[in-house]
Design an enzyme around this catalytic site. Structure first.
Site, mmCIF file in Angstrom:
data_model
loop_
_atom_site.group_PDB
_atom_site.id
_atom_site.type_symbol
_atom_site.label_atom_id
_atom_site.label_comp_id
_atom_site.label_asym_id
_atom_site.label_seq_id
_atom_site.Cartn_x
_atom_site.Cartn_y
_atom_site.Cartn_z
ATOM 1 N N SER A 170 9.095 18.380 16.231
ATOM 2 C CA SER A 170 8.224 17.717 17.190
ATOM 3 C C SER A 170 7.522 16.538 16.511
ATOM 4 O O SER A 170 8.192 15.643 15.982
ATOM 5 C CB SER A 170 7.267 18.748 17.786
ATOM 6 O OG SER A 170 6.653 18.259 18.948
ATOM 7 N N ASP A 193 14.714 21.579 26.669
ATOM 8 C CA ASP A 193 13.658 20.974 25.855
ATOM 9 C C ASP A 193 12.738 20.085 26.686
ATOM 10 O O ASP A 193 13.112 19.592 27.761
ATOM 11 C CB ASP A 193 14.312 20.114 24.763
ATOM 12 C CG ASP A 193 13.524 20.060 23.472
ATOM 13 O OD1 ASP A 193 12.308 19.856 23.541
ATOM 14 O OD2 ASP A 193 14.146 20.212 22.404
ATOM 15 N N HIS A 236 11.786 23.488 23.675
ATOM 16 C CA HIS A 236 11.199 22.724 22.579
ATOM 17 C C HIS A 236 11.028 23.576 21.324
ATOM 18 O O HIS A 236 11.103 23.070 20.209
ATOM 19 C CB HIS A 236 9.843 22.161 23.020
ATOM 20 C CG HIS A 236 9.323 21.096 22.121
ATOM 21 N ND1 HIS A 236 10.012 19.936 21.859
ATOM 22 C CD2 HIS A 236 8.164 20.998 21.405
ATOM 23 C CE1 HIS A 236 9.317 19.173 21.035
ATOM 24 N NE2 HIS A 236 8.197 19.802 20.733
#
Length: 355
Positions: A156, A300, A327
């Site tokens: 991320s 995601d 995610h």
């Protein structure tokens, strides 16, 4: 609930590998060291602390300590883990304990400055990408990682940081892993607006947009809407009551000051005056020459097609698709994620020139 959620997105907070790789095929010719060797810290400064140590870093605002913890011992495969957020913690990576040790891969937990076990200064001028890059470089030097062994994995926001590090310091890298992160925040926002948003019930999306337009992010209704209609579908695809303990602890230890300054108050993209709002490195990917794995989940918060496209732009790129993943694919598509990650690390190690 808002204080336990942000780090899941970078906007919540920053050669194809098949998804059906059997677990036993992840172990290649690179035989893991004997257990006694893998856990042998004798003669190392962290022997007393079980691998944990604080590293003194210098910044434009003085010196601070950041926390790291080493697991394992392998001279050619060492992975430094960059957590999400910004302002998240190493705890999201605790699931790596279930997979990397048995493959003999050495790895390092690390709380970035401002996060959990590391110092948390109040000076907001410290929260910028360029300074974080220099922090990673200082941590690398302290841990004695180099091009013969150093893999950098960013998830991320950590993926943004990993890309920025590679663009400046790739001569120090053996391999790069960009986990669940696209190369453009404007593209991420567009995907959220045009693809993810319309998947919500029309009335839910309208109410979410109204709350955001009113800048009413403290309204408990905001999270009441996003938890069932967004987070458990695109951030971590499990019922909230089943979310793993490390993930929940990470949220509870989130540094909101760092998060909001860099990512903004919205939980549905990066908006407002957030410093990452216009970040875009899509045109620079060709400059990253080291072997690189991009990882994306079918569900995601990031566009999986964009993450696959990134691998094509990288001169030595590969893509790992997690068909059941969101995610946090390291949790909701765990087997695919770790089979692919381990295979990549071992293939790069096998093909690297021997010193």
């Amino acid at each position: 609930m808002k204080h336990i959620i942000p780090v899941l997105l970078p906007g919540l907070l920053l050669l194809f590998l098949g998804c059906s790789t059997p677990a036993d095929t992840a172990t290649m010719d690179n035989n893991p060291p004997a257990l006694s060797q893998y856990h042998d810290y004798s003669g190392n400064e962290t022997q007393l602390s079980g691998g944990a140590r604080k590293i003194r870093i210098s910044t434009p605002k003085g010196g601070f300590d950041v926390w790291t913890k080493r697991v394992g011992n392998n001279p050619t495969m060492k992975v430094l883990l960059l957590h999400g957020g910004p302002g998240g913690t190493h705890e999201a990576f605790e699931c790596f304990d279930s997979y990397l040790p048995k493959e003999g891969i050495e790895y390092y937990f690390y709380d970035q400055l401002g996060s959990h076990y590391s110092d948390q200064p109040n000076d907001t001028s410290l929260w910028n990408t360029a300074r974080f890059v220099e922090e990673v470089e200082q941590v690398r030097k302290a841990l004695k990682l180099d091009k013969n062994n150093f893999y950098l994995l960013g998830h991320s926001w950590g993926g943004i940081l990993a890309m920025e590090y590679a663009l400046k310091y790739q001569e120090n890298l053996k391999g790069l892993i960009i986990s669940n992160m696209v190369s453009s925040i404007p593209s991420y926002n567009k995907y959220a607006d045009e693809v993810l948003g319309p998947q919500m019930p029309e009335n839910v999306l309208a109410e979410v947009k109204q709350i955001e337009a009113s800048n009413d992010f403290a309204n408990p209704r905001y999270m009441e809407l996003l938890l069932p209609h967004f987070y458990t579908k695109h951030a971590l695809r499990m019922p909230l009551e089943q979310w793993p303990d490390p993930v929940m602890r990470m949220f509870n230890h989130m540094n909101q000051t760092v998060y909001v300054q860099m990512q903004g108050p919205s939980e549905f993209g990066i908006r407002g005056n957030a410093s990452l709002k216009n970040w875009d490195r899509s045109g620079d990917l060709a400059r990253i020459k080291v072997p690189t794995l991009t990882i994306g989940g079918q569900h995601d918060t990031m566009d999986p097609k964009h993450m696959e496209w990134m691998a094509d732009q990288l001169p030595n790129g590969r893509y790992l698709h997690c068909p059941e993943g969101s995610h946090m694919a390291m949790y909701d598509d765990q087997k695919t994620y770790f089979d692919g990650l381990i295979r990549f690390i071992k293939e790069v190690d096998k093909d690297a020139p021997k010193i």
